[in-house]
Design an enzyme around this catalytic site. Structure first.
Site, PDB file in Angstrom:
ATOM      1  N   CYS A   1      47.600  37.321  42.726  1.00 62.78           N
ATOM      2  CA  CYS A   1      48.673  37.532  43.692  1.00 62.78           C
ATOM      3  C   CYS A   1      48.406  36.676  44.930  1.00 62.78           C
ATOM      4  O   CYS A   1      47.329  36.097  45.063  1.00 62.78           O
ATOM      5  CB  CYS A   1      48.751  39.005  44.079  1.00 62.78           C
ATOM      6  SG  CYS A   1      47.151  39.719  44.481  1.00 62.78           S
TER       7      CYS A   1
ATOM      8  N   CYS B   1      45.329  37.467  46.815  1.00 63.33           N
ATOM      9  CA  CYS B   1      44.080  37.111  46.145  1.00 63.33           C
ATOM     10  C   CYS B   1      43.712  35.658  46.451  1.00 63.33           C
ATOM     11  O   CYS B   1      42.554  35.324  46.667  1.00 63.33           O
ATOM     12  CB  CYS B   1      44.208  37.302  44.638  1.00 63.33           C
ATOM     13  SG  CYS B   1      44.926  38.881  44.180  1.00 63.33           S
TER      14      CYS B   1
END
Lengths: 80, 315
Positions: free
Chosen positions: A10, A13
Site C-alpha cells: 500500500c 508501506c
C-alpha cells in the site's frame, strides 16, 4: 543491523520503506533493509496492522499513522 | 458560544437576513460544521489515547483462548477501539487465529471493527441525536457478538485456508511505548483522520441542509418509506456488495433520511455497506474458503435485516 519493512504494497508501506532507507543513510549506519510483502510472512513476523517496522527482530512500529522520519531514526538508533 | 459565532458570521459579517432561506441555511451549516468538528477532534483524540493501549498485537493476546460469549463480547467491544483497515484484514485474521483466538471470536472482531466506531457514533449523534447514535452502536455490537457466536457454533474451522493453520508467528515482541508517545500517536492519528474524512463531513452537513430545504420527499417516501415492507430488505441487499467507511456513508445517510427514508432502513443500509462488501470478500478469499465467506455474509446480512425492521418498529 537487520531492518525489515512489512506491508503488502500500500502507499503507506512504500513511504515506510523510503523513510527507513533515508533514516539509515542520514544516520550513516550499516543496515540491511528487507522488504516483506507476502501476507503469510507478514503475519509470521507478528505484525497485525501494516506497515510494520522490525529492527533487529523487535517490532518497533505497526499500523497507521506512520511515524515521522525523526521517530524512525530514533527507533533505528536505539538498536544501533 | 458556537451559536453566537454562527450568528455573527451570517447576520453581522455577511449581513444576511435571519428570516431568509439562505441566511437560515448558512447559519445552520456553520453551526453544524463547528459542532461536529469540535466533537470529532475531541472524541477521536480521546479514543485514540485509549486505542494506543490496544494495538491489534495486544488485542490478539487478550482474546486468545477466550471462551464463547465472553470472548465474543470482548472482541466486539475491542473492535470499536482497535484501529482497523481492510488492507490489514488478512494479517490480522492470521495473527488472531495463530494466537489461538477462536474463529467465532475473531469474526465478532472483524464484524464490529469496521462497522462500529467513534466516527459513526459522533456523526450520527451530531446529525440525528444521541438516541440514534447509541442505538446504532448498541445494535452493531450485539450484531457482532451474535454473528460471531453463530459462526463459532457452526464449527467452520475446516473452511479456513489450510496454510493459515500452519503459520507459526515468531516471538515478535512489541516494544512498549511511553505515555508521552501514546499522546503523540493520538495527536497524529486524529490529525490524519480529520485530514482524510473532512470532505465527507462537510458534504454530509451540506447535503443535509440542501435536502432539508429544497428537495421533495415524495420519491423516496413512495418507494422506500415506512409503508414499504421490503424497503429494509432491498436496502441491505443493495448495500452488501458496496463498500465505504463510516465517514463516507454520512452524506448518503443524510440525504436518504432527508428525503424521507425510514431511519431503520437507512441505518441498516449503512451497516451493510460498512460491514460486508465485495472487496472484503476478495481480500478474505486469501484466508477463507468460499463456503465460510458466504456463511459469514449470510449471517451478517440476516442480522442487519432484522435490526433494520426492529429499528423501524421502535423508532
Amino acid at each position: 543491523m537487520e531492518i525489515k519493512v512489512l506491508g503488502p504494497g500500500c502507499v503507506n508501506c512504500h513511504k515506510m520503506e523510503a523513510m527507513a532507507k533515508q533514516a539509515v543513510t542520514e544516520l550513516g549506519i550499516e543496515a540491511n533493509i528487507e522488504k516483506i510483502t507476502d501476507i503469510g510472512q507478514i503475519a509470521m513476523h507478528g505484525i497485525l496492522s501494516t506497515p510494520g517496522l522490525i529492527v533487529n527482530g523487535k517490532i518497533r512500529h505497526s499500523g497507521k499513522p506512520l511515524p515521522s522520519l525523526e521517530k524512525v531514526k530514533e527507533l533505528i538508533k536505539s538498536e544501533a | 458560544m458556537l451559536k453566537e459565532f454562527a450568528d455573527y458570521i451570517t447576520y453581522a459579517l455577511l449581513k444576511l437576513e435571519p428570516t431568509s432561506h439562505l441566511g437560515d441555511a448558512l447559519n445552520f451549516f456553520i453551526y453544524d460544521t463547528l459542532k461536529i468538528f469540535l466533537l470529532l477532534s475531541t472524541i477521536v483524540y480521546g479514543v485514540a489515547v485509549i486505542r494506543a493501549y490496544f494495538p491489534p498485537e495486544k488485542t490478539k493476546r487478550i482474546l486468545s483462548h477466550k471462551r464463547e460469549f465472553i470472548g465474543n463480547t470482548m472482541a466486539a467491544l475491542l473492535g470499536i477501539v482497535t484501529p482497523f483497515c481492510s488492507c490489514s484484514a488478512v494479517p490480522l485474521f492470521i495473527g488472531f487465529v495463530e494466537a489461538g483466538v477462536p474463529l467465532g471470536v475473531t469474526f465478532s472482531f472483524l464484524i464490529s471493527s469496521p462497522m462500529v466506531n467513534e466516527i459513526a457514533l459522533i456523526m450520527l449523534w451530531g446529525l440525528f441525536g444521541w438516541k440514534i447514535a447509541l442505538i446504532y452502536t448498541g445494535t452493531g455490537v450485539v450484531l457482532a457478538i451474535v454473528s460471531g457466536i453463530v459462526i463459532g457454533k457452526l464449527k467452520m474451522e475446516k473452511y479456513v485456508q489450510d496454510y493459515v493453520w500452519e503459520i507459526k508467528a515468531g516471538a515478535g515482541d512489541i516494544v512498549p511505548t511511553s505515555f508521552r508517545e501514546k499522546l503523540v500517536y493520538a495527536r497524529d492519528y486524529t490529525a490524519e483522520l480529520l485530514k482524510r474524512i473532512w470532505p465527507y463531513v462537510i458534504i454530509g452537513i451540506a447535503v443535509g441542509g440542501i435536502v432539508h430545504g429544497y428537495i421533495p420527499t415524495d420519491f423516496v417516501v413512495k418507494y422506500a418509506g415506512r409503508d414499504n415492507p421490503f424497503a429494509v430488505l432491498v436496502a441491505v441487499l443493495i448495500g452488501i456488495p458496496l463498500y465505504s467507511n463510516a465517514a463516507g456513508m454520512i452524506p448518503v445517510v443524510q440525504a436518504l433520511v432527508g428525503k424521507g427514508m425510514a431511519m431503520g432502513t437507512v441505518l441498516a443500509f449503512m451497516m451493510s455497506v460498512t460491514a460486508i462488501s465485495f472487496p472484503e470478500a476478495v481480500i478474505l478469499k486469501n484466508v477463507l474458503k468460499m463456503r465460510l465467506i458466504y456463511t459469514f455474509f449470510g449471517i451478517v446480512a440476516v442480522g442487519i435485516i432484522i435490526v433494520g425492521y426492529l429499528f423501524n418498529f421502535i423508532l
